[in-house]
Design a protein around this motif. Structure first.
Motif, PDB file in Angstrom:
ATOM      1  N   LYS A  39     -15.112   2.529  -6.805  1.00  0.00           N
ATOM      2  CA  LYS A  39     -14.181   3.311  -5.809  1.00  0.00           C
ATOM      3  C   LYS A  39     -13.707   2.672  -5.131  1.00  0.00           C
ATOM      4  N   ARG A  40     -13.031   2.997  -4.146  1.00  0.00           N
ATOM      5  CA  ARG A  40     -12.351   2.705  -2.249  1.00  0.00           C
ATOM      6  C   ARG A  40     -13.943   2.948  -1.696  1.00  0.00           C
ATOM      7  N   GLU A  88     -10.902  -1.064   3.638  1.00  0.00           N
ATOM      8  CA  GLU A  88     -11.080  -0.697   2.526  1.00  0.00           C
ATOM      9  C   GLU A  88     -10.848  -1.314   1.574  1.00  0.00           C
ATOM     10  N   TRP A 146     -19.034  -2.631   0.582  1.00  0.00           N
ATOM     11  CA  TRP A 146     -18.839  -3.429  -0.594  1.00  0.00           C
ATOM     12  C   TRP A 146     -19.639  -4.484  -0.700  1.00  0.00           C
ATOM     13  N   LYS A 156      -8.538  -5.072  -4.986  1.00  0.00           N
ATOM     14  CA  LYS A 156      -7.932  -4.304  -3.847  1.00  0.00           C
ATOM     15  C   LYS A 156      -8.233  -4.260  -2.933  1.00  0.00           C
ATOM     16  N   TRP A 214      -4.315  -7.618  -3.311  1.00  0.00           N
ATOM     17  CA  TRP A 214      -5.841  -6.911  -3.903  1.00  0.00           C
ATOM     18  C   TRP A 214      -5.631  -9.156  -3.796  1.00  0.00           C
ATOM     19  N   GLY A 261      -7.162  -2.717   1.247  1.00  0.00           N
ATOM     20  CA  GLY A 261      -6.578  -1.571   2.221  1.00  0.00           C
ATOM     21  C   GLY A 261      -6.531  -2.277   3.402  1.00  0.00           C
ATOM     22  N   THR A 286       0.658  -0.954   0.027  1.00  0.00           N
ATOM     23  CA  THR A 286      -0.097  -0.466  -0.335  1.00  0.00           C
ATOM     24  C   THR A 286       1.091   1.500   0.023  1.00  0.00           C
ATOM     25  N   GLN A 307     -11.558  -1.943  -2.794  1.00  0.00           N
ATOM     26  CA  GLN A 307     -11.980  -1.568  -4.060  1.00  0.00           C
ATOM     27  C   GLN A 307     -11.932  -2.347  -5.282  1.00  0.00           C
ATOM     28  N   GLY A 339      -0.172  -1.850  -5.134  1.00  0.00           N
ATOM     29  CA  GLY A 339      -1.801  -2.708  -3.833  1.00  0.00           C
ATOM     30  C   GLY A 339      -1.819  -3.657  -3.817  1.00  0.00           C
TER      31      GLY A 339
END
Length: 308
Positions: free
Chosen positions: A288-289, A281, A295, A244, A235, A246, A229, A283, A233
């Motif tokens: 968008k994240r 988070e 999600w 992806k 994943w 966070g 990060t 994505q 990124g």
């Protein structure tokens, strides 16, 4: 001192600004990687170093290879005393190294000889190092093996991402690089050879390196995600697509199978080889994240579904 600064990405900017603001050194030109496509629209953009040089009316050299004869001729014409370097991103041939009398002095984001290579910050975070730092050294033909002028150290905090850590090192390292060049100009610094027995290596991180393996222990998953990060990124796969992730947090909850998802009211858990981790988070592709709970509500996770 007359200098030609070499660098490409944003972490090189604090050092370039330090030389521009010093009042002690004349920045004759910058050397940076050629303009490249970026973003979803794949627009051609200048490197951050080139953009800053443009703002100050400084000549920008963008050789495709540092061995290009035209580039070497121009460097000889500029006749720099020294070439400070931060994350330039290309190998320098001996013909280029021989031009400035005081050499090319590189700022590297590790305490050498630890983590030589392209991704020292990611490697330190992923390995769980408690301390890292930055080093200035004279560039030689062998990768990051030149004699060291100066070192600073920086603790790695428990929640640090590679981006967080790199920002701090870039700022602190700018002062180290400037003071190193000052010391070389004044004849006050003599570099010390590295001890090769302590060398470790941090090759360039690929997208495949950033795939999260939930068969690892929770601690290793946490470190991997933070190390990747923001770039490239972390994943994982979900329903034949790539999402992806966070930074995650280790959760005090009952065991789940590796990659197994469980949606609760205020958190989304995923299993590892030890205890589960709480997703931060997420994505999805072309999205968008967003918080993992948002999600999960949107995709309506079914019992038994996994991240792979």
């Amino acid at each position: 001192m007359r200098v030609v600064f070499a660098g490409t990405p944003a972490p090189a900017l604090p050092s370039l600004r330090a030389f521009l603001d010093s009042g002690r050194h004349e920045v004759l030109a910058v050397v940076t990687r050629p303009d490249a496509q970026a973003g979803r629209g794949r627009h051609v953009v200048r490197s951050p170093v080139a953009a800053l040089a443009d703002e100050h009316g400084i000549e920008v050299l963008t050789p495709r290879k540092a061995s290009d004869p035209a580039f070497l001729d121009r460097l000889r014409e500029l006749a720099p005393d020294c070439c400070p370097v931060v994350a330039y991103g290309a190998l320098l041939p001996q013909a280029a190294l021989d031009i400035p009398p005081h050499g090319w002095i590189n700022l590297h984001f590790s305490v050498l000889p630890a983590w030589r290579g392209a991704a020292p910050v990611q490697a330190a975070v992923r390995a769980g190092d408690e301390i890292t730092g930055a080093s200035t050294f004279r560039i030689v033909k062998e990768l990051d093996a030149g004699p060291v002028f100066g070192v600073l150290t920086e603790p790695i905090r428990p929640g640090d991402t590679a981006g967080d850590l790199l920002d701090r090192l870039a700022d602190a390292g700018a002062d180290l690089l400037l003071s190193t060049v000052d010391g070389v100009e004044g004849g006050l610094l003599e570099p010390k050879e590295q001890i090769p027995d302590g060398a470790s290596y941090a090759p360039k991180v690929t997208v495949e390196d950033a795939r999260v393996d939930f068969a690892l222990p929770a601690l290793a998953v946490d470190r991997l995600v933070r190390a990747m990060t923001p770039d490239p990124g972390a994943w994982a796969g979900f329903r034949d697509e790539r999402i992806k992730l966070g930074p995650v947090a280790q959760a005090d909850a009952e065991r789940l199978g590796p990659g197994e998802l469980r949606v609760e009211r205020r958190q989304v858990l995923v299993g590892t080889a030890t205890g589960p981790v709480r997703l931060g988070e997420v994505q999805a592709q072309a999205k968008k994240r967003m918080p993992a709970t948002d999600w999960a509500r949107g995709v309506r996770i079914e019992p038994g579904e996994r991240l792979t």
